[in-house]
Each structure stands twice: as structure tokens, then as C-alpha cells.
Design an enzyme around this catalytic site. Structure first.
Site, PDB file in Angstrom:
ATOM      1  N   ASP A 419       0.796  -1.260  -0.015  1.00  0.00           N
ATOM      2  CA  ASP A 419      -0.057   0.121   0.000  1.00  0.00           C
ATOM      3  C   ASP A 419       0.941   1.269   0.042  1.00  0.00           C
ATOM      4  OD1 ASP A 419      -1.592   2.115   0.838  1.00  0.00           O
ATOM      5  OD2 ASP A 419      -2.740   1.006   2.140  1.00  0.00           O
ATOM      6  N   HIS A 420       0.991   1.949  -1.029  1.00  0.00           N
ATOM      7  CA  HIS A 420       1.780   3.096  -1.315  1.00  0.00           C
ATOM      8  C   HIS A 420       1.606   4.256  -0.258  1.00  0.00           C
ATOM      9  CE1 HIS A 420       5.186   4.689  -2.723  1.00  0.00           C
ATOM     10  NE2 HIS A 420       5.065   4.781  -4.199  1.00  0.00           N
TER      11      HIS A 420
END
Ligand code: CAO
Length: 447
Positions: A419-420
């Protein structure tokens, strides 16, 4: 006794022929003084026309999308007695029949002598008209472009229901949100379907094309399984709401494979199978300890990370009915044989369709292994609220340069989706490298 009052379009500044975009009442409705009756919209703004007095709606003189100008009669109400006393004689229509003579819409001059609202003087005795007080225009143009496009009445309605209009997709012209959009949104939320699933975002996606496949050949309809329907909704939510990036790497597991095969019999005697996946679980636990941000979840506000001090690993299992992700708990406290036994039991229970909901809860990080099938890399979808997932593909012998010659090495492809919002690319690359080096230097792990 009640008094019949004609309500006209108030002073709307320089605007003429303004469309009626909402009619907020119906004939027979009981309304309060100041309650909004219709919404008008110019090119640049919206405004609501309120009831000048409490009463019952007797007639609607406009329809949706009609255009009106200052002084046009839009609604007739039978005002309450208290209001009647507060309403000057001059404003009353003595005979209901008189009120039924409709003034032509958009032709204020045809209505008897409408007093301009800006004079604030009562209209002449014979009119029976009542002009609503001027209402400030709600400048749509002044709103930031991301503000939801909705009239004041709809904003109020949404506020009453606690609905964030930014999450509602408008179905009227130019994406304007109408009452039905808000109620549809509430229904979706109440049914637990997609709307909240996107983590507060709404997507204005085009509808999927409808194709009559039988026009092109024979077909057969096969309903999705219950698990596919349930997991499909979650996968869709996670794919849309989490900015995924996948970091690929390769681990040299040549030595690990020797060790694994040497211990395979011991596991077999215990009734389990020592596959590469068991070592992956061990390496993941070591990496989660080294990089705690991977063992975390965003809280409901999206502003805080919840860091977990336990190590429960979810394993994606392919079953005849679809994908499920049971969780092996406290992997940091189990050796490879215990993990192999538990993995075997859980995947069998999953394939028998006998997992309990609690078997699939509380995971910190998931592993999806397609190594038993094949492939060289893929993008696993993060299992929210986790923030990363490891995809494992099939190992194969590849030539590796040792500085002097190519050596045949068993290389295992790793695909780490993260999850950036929570994890930077550099950290993801470090995590993947750490995993690879742990598998290469497997003896450093507490097996
Ligand atoms: N490279 C090479 N061989 C591998 C391997 C890898 N990365 N991983 C497993 N293998 C081998 C095993 O050693 C085993 O070999 P033998 O039959 O010779 O003993 C064989 O492949 C089959 O392994 P397995 O699949 O039975 O066992 P596993 O521990 O690797 O995996 C489980 C268990 C439950 C994860 C797996 O069976 C499964 O369901 N995988 C699918 C997961 C999935 O669908 N993911 C996609 C999610 S997105 O849609």
C-alpha cells in the site's frame, strides 16, 4: 379557516428564464414557514424558494425543468390561521376559484400586478400573490471543483442523514446530486455493499458493456459461487481503494532446497508436507520484525498506523469454491514442522469448506503462493486492512554469474504488493531484499 396564497419567484437579480431543478413538495404536503419549496438554478448559482407561511400545498404551478422568472407564480398554499392573521388582508384571495385561474407560467405580466420583492411592500389588494423574500444565491461557481454539486436542500438532507456528499455520485445533469442519489447511497451503505468499500472514494465509472454473447455462439450460464461473490466484492474494494505497487525480486533458494528435502521425511512422518511456503512464512516473520510498518494497518481515520506486535500470517488457499485466506496465528512461536502441520490442516479444512469465520480473521500480512502451479511473477491484491502481501511464483534453475562462471541456481520469484500510502518504494525494495537474503541465509532464521 385558511387563506390561499400564491407564491411567486422572488427577486433573482439579473437572471431570467431560470430552470426549476427541484420540486421539494407535493400537493397536500404540510409545510412550515421558511421551508424550501423549489430549487432554481441559473448558469452560475442555485437558490431555494421558501414558503412565506406555514400551510398546506394547494397547487403546483410549475414542473421540473420549467423555466421561470421573477414574479411567476410557482406554488399556491392554503396558509394556516395563525399565518392568516399575520398576513395582510391585501394578500388574501377571497374566492378559491379565483386562485384556480392560473397565471401563465413565465409570464409574470399576466398575473395581476406583481409587486417587486425588492420594494418589500405588500402587493396591491387584488393580486392574491405573495412573493417570496429574496433568497441569496448559493454560488455553485464559487465552490472548489471537488465540492459535490448539490442544492442547499440536498445538502441539508444529506447532513441530516450524516451522508458525506463527496461520496455520492450525482445522476442529474452535469453530475448534480439529487435526493434519490442520497437515498440510494444510504441504502448501499446499509446493505454493506460497495460504497464504503472504496474507503471514502467514489468512482464515476462507465457501466460495463452489455453484450448478448449468444449472438456469437453457444453459451452456458454458470453462477458464481458464494465464496466468489463475497471475496469478489472485497477484492474489488481493495483493488480500487488501495494504491498498489508490486516489487519483484528473486531469492536464491538452492541451499534452502537441499535443507528442505533433507527434512521432508521428518515432516512426512508427522503427516505433513514441508513445502517452500513454510520457509516463506518464517522469512516473512523475520522481515515484519525488521520492518514493523509492514505489520500495520491504517486506522479508520486513515491518519494513524496501528502497529501490531503479533505475527498472524494469512495464506491464500485455492478451493473448489474460490479463494479463501485462513490465518496461521503466532507464526513467530512455531517451528517449520508445526507450521507445515498447521498449513496442511488449514488448507484441507478450507478445501472441505469447513473454515470458521474466526479462522480467517486477525491476519497481519498474507502470502499467496502459486509456486505449486507455475508462473514467474504476478500482482497479488492486498488483503485489507493489511498493508502488504507476498506473492510467490514457481522456482526454477537459472544461470547465476558468480564472478567467474555461470552457476545453476534455484531461483524463487517473489512479488511484494504494498500500500503506497503507508510504504515507500525504497522500503518495499528493502523488505523484498531482506526476504530474499533470509531465504538465502536460512540458517540465520529460528527454524
Ligand atoms: N516453487 C516450486 N515448487 C513449489 C513452490 C515453488 N514456489 N511452492 C510449492 N511447490 C511445490 C511443492 O513443494 C509441492 O511439490 P511436491 O508435490 O513435489 O511435494 C507442490 O509444489 C505443490 O505444493 P502445494 O501447493 O500443495 O503446497 P504449498 O505449501 O506450496 O501451498 C497452498 C499450499 C494451500 C497455499 C496451495 O495449495 C494453494 O492453494 N495455492 C494457491 C493460492 C492461490 O490461489 N493464490 C492466488 C491468490 S490470487 O487469486
Amino acid at each position: 379557516m385558511s387563506t390561499r396564497i400564491e407564491i411567486t419567484v422572488p427577486d433573482i437579480g439579473d437572471f431570467g428564464d431560470v430552470p426549476v431543478i427541484e420540486i421539494l413538495v407535493a400537493v397536500g404536503d404540510v409545510v412550515e414557514a421558511e421551508q424550501s419549496l423549489v430549487t432554481l438554478e441559473s448558469d452560475k448559482a442555485t437558490m431555494e424558494v421558501p414558503a412565506p407561511a406555514a400551510g398546506v400545498i394547494a397547487e403546483l404551478r410549475v414542473q421540473l425543468d420549467d423555466t421561470v422568472s421573477e414574479g411567476d407564480v410557482i406554488i399556491v398554499i392554503d396558509a394556516d390561521e395563525e399565518v392568516e392573521s399575520a398576513t395582510s388582508e391585501a394578500e388574501q384571495i377571497p374566492e378559491p376559484a379565483a386562485a384556480k385561474k392560473e397565471a401563465p407560467k413565465a409570464a409574470p405580466a399576466a398575473a395581476p400586478a406583481v409587486a417587486p420583492a425588492k420594494t418589500a411592500k405588500p402587493p396591491p389588494p387584488s393580486t392574491g400573490n405573495r412573493q417570496s423574500p429574496p433568497v441569496p444565491m448559493d454560488a455553485v461557481a464559487a465552490l472548489p471543483s471537488s465540492s459535490p454539486y448539490a442544492s442547499p436542500a440536498i445538502r441539508r438532507f444529506a447532513r441530516e442523514l450524516g451522508v458525506d456528499l463527496a461520496r455520492v455520485t450525482g445522476s442529474a445533469r452535469a453530475g448534480r446530486i439529487i435526493r434519490e442519489d442520497v437515498t440510494a447511497f444510504v441504502k448501499t451503505v446499509m446493505s454493506g455493499a460497495a460504497a464504503p468499500a472504496t474507503g471514502g472514494l467514489s468512482f464515476d465509472l462507465p457501466a460495463a458493456p452489455k453484450v448478448k454473447f449468444s449472438r456469437y455462439g453457444d453459451i452456458e450460464i454458470q453462477p458464481l459461487s458464494r465464496i466468489q461473490k463475497i471475496s469478489g466484492a472485497y477484492l474489488h474494494r481493495n483493488w480500487l481503494s488501495i494504491p498498489h505497487v508490486t516489487q519483484n525480486d528473486l531469492a536464491d533458494i538452492t541451499d534452502l532446497e537441499v535443507f528442505r528435502k533433507a527434512n521432508a521425511d521428518k515432516a512426512k512422518q508427522q503427516g505433513s508436507k514441508l513445502t517452500p511456503l513454510v520457509f516463506m512464512i518464517k522469512a516473512v516473520v523475520a522481515a515484519l520484525k525488521e520492518f514493523p510498518v509492514f505489520n500495520a494497518s491504517l486506522d479508520e481515520t486513515g491518519e494513524n498506523l496501528v502497529l501490531k506486535k503479533f505475527f498472524h500470517i494469512g495464506i491464500a488457499v485455492d478451493t473448489p469454491d474460490g479463494l479463501v485466506v485462513p490465518v496461521i496465528r503466532d507464526c513467530d512461536q512455531k517451528d517449520i514442522f508445526q507450521l507445515a502441520a498447521e498449513l496442511g490442516e488449514l488448507s484441507q479444512t478450507a478445501r472441505d469448506g469447513k473454515l470458521k469465520p474466526t479462522d480467517m480473521q486477525g491476519g497481519c500480512f498474507s502470502i499467496s503462493s502459486l509456486g505449486g502451479i507455475g508462473g514467474t511473477s504476478f500482482t497479488p491484491i492486498i488483503n485489507a486492512p493489511e498493508v502488504a502481501i507476498l506473492g510467490v511464483s514457481r522456482s526454477s534453475i537459472s544461470p547465476k554469474w558468480d564472478g567467474e562462471a555461470f552457476q545453476p541456481r534455484m531461483m524463487l520469484p517473489l512479488s511484494l504488493s504494498y500500500d503506497h500510502r503507508v510504504i515507500d518504494g525504497a522500503n518495499a525494495a528493502r523488505f523484498a531484499r531482506f526476504l530474499a537474503t533470509r531465504l538465502e541465509d536460512f540458517e540465520s532464521m529460528d527454524l
